[in-house]
Structure formats: structure tokens, C-alpha cells
Scaffold this motif. Structure first.
Motif, PDB file in Angstrom:
ATOM      1  N   UNK A  33       0.836  -1.217   0.000  1.00  0.00           N
ATOM      2  CA  UNK A  33       0.000   0.000   0.000  1.00  0.00           C
ATOM      3  C   UNK A  33       0.867   1.262   0.000  1.00  0.00           C
ATOM      4  N   UNK A  34       1.908   1.236  -0.831  1.00  0.00           N
ATOM      5  CA  UNK A  34       2.846   2.353  -1.004  1.00  0.00           C
ATOM      6  C   UNK A  34       3.709   2.626   0.220  1.00  0.00           C
ATOM      7  N   UNK A  35       3.745   1.692   1.156  1.00  0.00           N
ATOM      8  CA  UNK A  35       4.590   1.816   2.348  1.00  0.00           C
ATOM      9  C   UNK A  35       5.723   0.794   2.240  1.00  0.00           C
ATOM     10  N   UNK A  36       6.950   1.252   2.438  1.00  0.00           N
ATOM     11  CA  UNK A  36       8.101   0.365   2.322  1.00  0.00           C
ATOM     12  C   UNK A  36       8.074  -0.694   3.416  1.00  0.00           C
ATOM     13  N   UNK A  37       8.277  -1.947   3.014  1.00  0.00           N
ATOM     14  CA  UNK A  37       8.330  -3.060   3.957  1.00  0.00           C
ATOM     15  C   UNK A  37       9.770  -3.209   4.453  1.00  0.00           C
ATOM     16  N   UNK A  38       9.953  -3.198   5.751  1.00  0.00           N
ATOM     17  CA  UNK A  38      11.292  -3.306   6.322  1.00  0.00           C
ATOM     18  C   UNK A  38      11.859  -4.699   6.079  1.00  0.00           C
ATOM     19  N   UNK A  39      13.176  -4.780   6.145  1.00  0.00           N
ATOM     20  CA  UNK A  39      13.908  -6.021   5.978  1.00  0.00           C
ATOM     21  C   UNK A  39      13.594  -6.692   4.634  1.00  0.00           C
ATOM     22  N   UNK A  40      13.570  -5.891   3.593  1.00  0.00           N
ATOM     23  CA  UNK A  40      13.429  -6.402   2.222  1.00  0.00           C
ATOM     24  C   UNK A  40      14.464  -5.715   1.339  1.00  0.00           C
ATOM     25  N   UNK A  41      14.748  -6.326   0.220  1.00  0.00           N
ATOM     26  CA  UNK A  41      15.720  -5.766  -0.716  1.00  0.00           C
ATOM     27  C   UNK A  41      17.136  -6.215  -0.417  1.00  0.00           C
ATOM     28  N   UNK A  42      18.028  -6.005  -1.370  1.00  0.00           N
ATOM     29  CA  UNK A  42      19.424  -6.370  -1.197  1.00  0.00           C
ATOM     30  C   UNK A  42      20.102  -6.662  -2.517  1.00  0.00           C
ATOM     31  N   UNK A  43      21.266  -7.303  -2.434  1.00  0.00           N
ATOM     32  CA  UNK A  43      22.056  -7.613  -3.623  1.00  0.00           C
ATOM     33  C   UNK A  43      22.475  -9.080  -3.602  1.00  0.00           C
ATOM     34  N   UNK A  44      22.553  -9.676  -4.775  1.00  0.00           N
ATOM     35  CA  UNK A  44      23.034 -11.047  -4.883  1.00  0.00           C
ATOM     36  C   UNK A  44      24.031 -11.140  -6.032  1.00  0.00           C
ATOM     37  N   UNK A  45      24.916 -12.141  -5.944  1.00  0.00           N
ATOM     38  CA  UNK A  45      25.991 -12.289  -6.915  1.00  0.00           C
ATOM     39  C   UNK A  45      26.176 -13.762  -7.254  1.00  0.00           C
ATOM     40  N   UNK A  46      26.468 -14.029  -8.522  1.00  0.00           N
ATOM     41  CA  UNK A  46      26.668 -15.400  -8.971  1.00  0.00           C
ATOM     42  C   UNK A  46      27.695 -15.428 -10.085  1.00  0.00           C
ATOM     43  N   UNK A  47      28.237 -16.609 -10.326  1.00  0.00           N
ATOM     44  CA  UNK A  47      29.157 -16.819 -11.430  1.00  0.00           C
ATOM     45  C   UNK A  47      28.707 -18.078 -12.166  1.00  0.00           C
ATOM     46  N   UNK A  48      28.898 -18.110 -13.491  1.00  0.00           N
ATOM     47  CA  UNK A  48      28.419 -19.239 -14.275  1.00  0.00           C
ATOM     48  C   UNK A  48      29.427 -19.600 -15.368  1.00  0.00           C
TER      49      UNK A  48
END
Length: 253
Positions: A197-212
């Protein structure tokens, strides 16, 4: 003699990249700038499997012009407990820059797509750029794609997916003989925070990394791409990529 040799190599590369029954080499997890020749048709099938899931994707691309390719991806997946249609994606790629040099070709392209999702998942809009240099020996590719998620419900935040790929041809360049190129793909993702509802949810988001580590084997108008993605790290509240295997069989007609 060196200059003559380089122009012979360039001519060979252009023949292999621009013929009516030819594949350019591109990464399987990342994106590349290659487009089809005008009127070209490229059907294919991709299988991706990891711990607890299998996805089969049917692909079809068409060369609307020699710079614009359109297509569709139709994935079937069992990630949600039953093997079913996972949506339909419509996509396009426009190559807006090409530069030829001795033994190499540099390309830039714009990418776009829209996925109609099933199972109450958000629809997805993709927009980004891809670049790459294909040569008789070394390759590189890079891309960045913004992934916008369209939903009236709570959903993970939008994403920026990016990748850098290095490749090397192990065989002598020839259209009439099998061709093998090996790649090492570096894959990253930045996920923005979710909203309710247009309110940011805490403890979400981030970055991930991989190699292939991946490879592409081609013979005339047939190609097999395959590889394994290995998650190597993350930050924030995003999951580290799961180890998975991917194989794609394609042809140009």
C-alpha cells in the motif's frame, strides 16, 4: 602479411556472423546484442533445473528487420507444486550500433519485454541495454536490465539485473566445421525494498551475486548452449542464487 591475415580473419568472422544460417555467440544467463537477419526465424527450447524445481521454456524469435528482432518466451514450471504455464513473455531487441574492425565486431542493442504472469504473480516489464564484442578469439558481453513488477498486491521490489561475460573460442573459425566457445559469466542483481500500500516493507531488498561457467557449441544453423550458475554471495535481505543447470537448443531458419 599481418594486415592481410587480419582482414582474412575479419572476412571469416563476418561470414560466420551474417550468413542466413548462422549463430552469433551469446551468454545463456546474461544478455547479448545479437539480432536476427531480416526474415530470420529462431525456434528454441531451454531447460533450467535446480534444487526442487524444473522450468521448460519454449522460445521463438523473428527478424522483423536486420536491426530489430521480436519474439516470445513461454515457460512451464513446477516451482509452485504443479507443472504448469508460468506466463507468457513478449520481447524485442533493437541493435542501434555496429562497428567492424580487423577480426572483430562491436554491437550495442536496446532490450524490452513484457511478461504476463500466472499464479497471482506480478506482471513484469523489462527495459535495458546490452553490448558485446565478438571476435575470432576473445569475446566480451555486458548488459543491464531494469525489471519493473506490476501488481496491486504486496510483491518483491523492482530489480536491476546486470552481467559481464568473457569468452574464448577453442576452435578454428569456420562455418563448415563445429565451433566451440567457452564463457565465464558474472551475474548480479539489486532488488529494491518491497512495498505494501505504497509503504516500504522493512527487511526487504538487497544484492546477490553469482558466477556461471558456460559454453556454446554450434554447427551451421544449430546451436547448444549450456552451463551452471553458482551463487557466490549476497547482502541485505535477498536470497543467494541457488545452484542451477541450464541448457538451450536453438536453430535459425
Amino acid at each position: 602479411m599481418y594486415i592481410i591475415r587480419e582482414y582474412i580473419l575479419l572476412g571469416s568472422l563476418l561470414f560466420v556472423l551474417s550468413g542466413n544460417f548462422i549463430f552469433a555467440h551469446e551468454p545463456i544467463y546474461g544478455n547479448g546484442p545479437h539480432v536476427l537477419f531480416k526474415g530470420g526465424l529462431a525456434p528454441g527450447i531451454t531447460l533450467q533445473s535446480g534444487l526442487g524445481y524444473i522450468e521448460t521454456e519454449f522460445n521463438l524469435e523473428y527478424g522483423l528487420t536486420n536491426k530489430l528482432t521480436i519474439g516470445t518466451d513461454i515457460p512451464f514450471s513446477n516451482e509452485r507444486g504443479n507443472y504448469s504455464l508460468n506466463g507468457i513473455k513478449i520481447k524485442s531487441k533493437y541493435r542501434f550500433y555496429t562497428k567492424y574492425s580487423r577480426g572483430a565486431m562491436l554491437q550495442f542493442a536496446a532490450l524490452g519485454g513484457y511478461k504476463f504472469s500466472n499464479n497471482s504473480l506480478p506482471n513484469i516489464i523489462n527495459a535495458g541495454f546490452a553490448a558485446g564484442r565478438e571476435a575470432v578469439d576473445w569475446y566480451w558481453f555486458a548488459s543491464a536490465v531494469y525489471v519493473a513488477k506490476v501488481s496491486n498486491k504486496t510483491n518483491p521490489g523492482d530489480e536491476i539485473n546486470y552481467d559481464v561475460t568473457l569468452g574464448y573460442r577453442l576452435t578454428k573459425l569456420s562455418y563448415y566445421k563445429p565451433d566451440l566457445v567457452v564463457f565465464l559469466e558474472f551475474i548480479g542483481k539489486h532488488q529494491f525494498s518491497s512495498k505494501l500500500n505504497d509503504v516500504v516493507v522493512k527487511q526487504t531488498g538487497g544484492n546477490s551475486f553469482a558466477v556461471a561457467p558456460t559454453l556454446m557449441f554450434t554447427y551451421r544453423n544449430y546451436a547448444v548452449r549450456t552451463g551452471v550458475e553458482l551463487g557466490i554471495g549476497k547482502s541485505g535481505y535477498i536470497r543467494k542464487p541457488k545452484t542451477n543447470f541450464k541448457i538451450s537448443i536453438e536453430m535459425h531458419i
